[in-house]
Design an enzyme around this catalytic site. Structure first.
Site, PDB file in Angstrom:
ATOM      1  N   GLY A   1       0.760  -1.188   0.098  1.00  0.00           N
ATOM      2  CA  GLY A   1      -0.115   0.037   0.142  1.00  0.00           C
ATOM      3  C   GLY A   1       0.908   1.364  -0.119  1.00  0.00           C
ATOM      4  N   GLY A   2       2.153   1.107  -0.369  1.00  0.00           N
ATOM      5  CA  GLY A   2       2.831   2.308  -0.481  1.00  0.00           C
ATOM      6  C   GLY A   2       3.395   2.884   0.642  1.00  0.00           C
TER       7      GLY A   2
ATOM      8  N   SER B   1       4.777  -5.303  -2.745  1.00  0.00           N
ATOM      9  CA  SER B   1       5.075  -4.114  -2.922  1.00  0.00           C
ATOM     10  C   SER B   1       5.798  -3.212  -1.949  1.00  0.00           C
ATOM     11  CB  SER B   1       3.488  -3.544  -3.072  1.00  0.00           C
ATOM     12  OG  SER B   1       3.110  -2.230  -3.819  1.00  0.00           O
TER      13      SER B   1
END
Length: 563
Positions: free
Chosen positions: A153-154, A247
């Site tokens: 989620g960055g 991610s």
């Protein structure tokens, strides 16, 4: 200015892309009771059942827990590992949780850590969010391998309780029951602070003796310490812990590898779509000094300046904090304005005493086996709503993203290479630049540091809309967790293989197992830069040679030239 890689975005455009909201998943079933506890793993050991009944009650030093049956596993939700990071603890290092009285029985995930709304989930104002979840096999194991999941989620969005976007009925994206039931592992998922609460490097923090940024990474470390101290009670082996993430979570496990203070808390690492040895612009990582002007500007935007700046910020409501820190859009415009809150090199004694690239190249990293990879079409997810009509528009997009390197990128990624499709060219350039070749860069450096390394490529399009999404960012996750969305026969075969490869790697440090569809080769680039990896594809599981060799050599040149 130098900025560390932010290797994930929220899936901000998923719900607007015409996916089949009403299609019900055909695989949302619990594993049947005949599933072997070791998932077909040969010789991995350490997972034998020693208890005839469900493992529903656990006693820890902090208090008692009661769990719930979930398929052929038991889940314990919302276990605290830190005090609520509120009031005077906002922006500080996490502090171990207090004990509790009575039996703690939670039936759902904690609300996510504070964040703006995205398709990963609704907005959240919950600062009391430092909890974790544990899944164990239905019958208590003895010294089972432990896997600790760090969500993506960055580093500004997401949670351990995220639902698969647009699935109806909802499906938990990171449901640990399948790892526990099929593979006999103990799976832990954790929450950590995000955005301006988890990656806030204001210079005033150093003056009060608080961490100069990286608070969210310290949350992850404290959760790993909790695992070391407590996982035996769930049947897990604290000396066999694998951290894995996707991610931003993949970048974060790489940062944990680089951080001296995290050594000994994990023994294997799996990274899905993200490394930590290249920055978003290709250069080295940001230092706390680099981001200090942004941190000061953020505080000033909230009316907080001078000697009492931290007191002022701690007095702001969480909604004010989040409103002043809009999520970044990494696909458009100036990178320096977008990567405000992320990991920083905080110097000697800090979480990252030096740039991760420097630490990897010096071999000053955790010496653990490393499994890493990416998806074939990573970049497509980030350009779903983008139109690139012609060469001029393509050049404009490249200039906005790659600046002085735009002409080189255009030569490497001409639209003619993609059938004249300018959007495809842009998506491939973007995906290769950070997620595919950035992961490859960290794997290469890990191999040179003496680690055993295995790499993969995932090439099965999102079931949400295959022709729109391709095999883009995050498309592998439901396969890894053993519950692919709307699967066909090949999806089920690939998912079973991925789930078992991942678990076998966690158990033994090597992914291969008896009955695997193919042998996973070690990643070992030779003198000609040739290497092998496994590929999970629409026609099964196979080995590929020299995946994106030319493209990643190009990006290594960009990384090496950038400072």
């Amino acid at each position: 200015m130098k900025y560390l890689a932010l290797s994930a975005l929220t899936l901000a455009t998923l719900t607007a892309c015409g996916s089949d909201d009403q299609a019900k998943p055909t695989s949302q079933t619990t594993p049947d009771s005949g599933t072997p506890m070791n998932g077909g793993d040969s010789g991995a050991g350490g997972n034998s059942a020693v208890d005839a009944g469900p493992n529903l009650h656990v006693t820890l030093a902090d208090g008692e827990l009661e769990g719930d049956v979930s398929g052929e596993s038991v889940v314990f939700h919302k276990i605290p590992f830190a005090k609520p990071p509120i009031g005077d603890l906002r922006f500080k290092a996490p502090v171990k949780n207090d004990p509790w009285t009575g039996v703690r029985h939670e039936t759902d995930f904690v609300l996510p850590c504070p964040q703006a709304a995205s398709s990963q989930g609704p907005a959240s104002s919950n600062e009391d969010c430092l909890y974790l979840n544990v899944w164990t096999p239905l019958h208590k194991p003895e010294k089972a391998a432990v896997m600790v999941w760090i969500h993506g989620g960055g580093n500004f969005a997401g949670s351990a309780g995220d639902n698969l976007p647009t699935a109806n009925p909802p499906i938990k994206w990171y449901d640990g029951q399948y790892f526990a039931a099929k593979q006999g592992v103990v799976l832990v998922s954790i929450e950590y602070r995000l955005g301006p609460l988890g990656f806030f490097a204001h210079p005033a923090l150093k003056d009060e003796g608080s961490p100069l940024g990286n608070q969210g990474l310290l949350d992850q470390r404290l959760a790993l310490q909790w695992v070391k101290d407590n996982i035996t009670a769930f049947g897990g082996d604290p000396e066999n812990v694998t951290i894995f993430g996707e991610s931003a979570g993949s970048a974060d496990v790489c940062y944990q590898m680089a951080s001296p203070g995290s050594r000994g808390l994990f023994h294997r690492v799996i990274g899905e779509s993200g490394g930590c040895t290249t920055s978003f612009g290709g250069g080295r990582g940001a230092t706390a000094a680099d981001v200090a002007p942004d941190m000061t500007a953020f505080a000033t935007s909230l009316g907080c300046t001078g000697a009492d700046v931290l007191t002022c910020l701690r007095g702001k409501t969480i909604d004010e904090i989040i409103a002043a820190s809009a999520p970044p859009d990494l696909t458009s415009g100036s990178v320096s304005a977008q990567v405000r809150f992320n990991a920083v090199v905080d110097g000697p004694g800090g979480f990252l005493p030096d740039d991760p690239r420097t630490l990897f190249d010096a071999g000053d990293i955790a010496k653990v086996p490393y499994l890493a990879g990416s998806n074939n079409d990573e970049g497509y997810l980030f350009f779903l709503g983008t139109t690139v009509a012609d060469e001029a528009a393509y050049e404009t997009q490249l200039n906005a993203r790659f600046g002085a390197n735009a002409a080189k990128v255009l030569a490497q990624y001409p639209a003619s290479k993609f059938g004249g499709d300018y959007k495809a060219a842009l998506a491939n350039a973007f995906g290769d630049s950070g997620l595919i070749c950035g992961t490859h860069d960290s794997a290469r450096r890990a191999k040179k540091a003496g680690l055993d390394v295995y790499m993969y490529n995932f090439n099965i399009p999102w079931a949400l809309s295959p022709t729109l999404f391709h095999a883009s960012h995050a498309s592998e996750m439901s396969h890894v967790f053993g519950n692919p969305y709307k699967p066909d026969a090949n999806d089920l075969t690939v998912s079973e293989a991925m789930n078992t490869f991942w678990a076998t790697f966690a158990k033994t440090g090597k992914p291969n197992y008896d009955g695997a569809p193919t042998t996973w080769p070690a990643f070992a680039p030779d003198a000609n830069d040739s290497d092998q990896r496994i590929e999970f594809d629409t026609d099964g599981v196979k080995t590929v040679t020299d995946f994106r060799k030319e493209e990643c050599a190009f990006w290594r040149g960009i990384y090496g030239a950038a400072q």
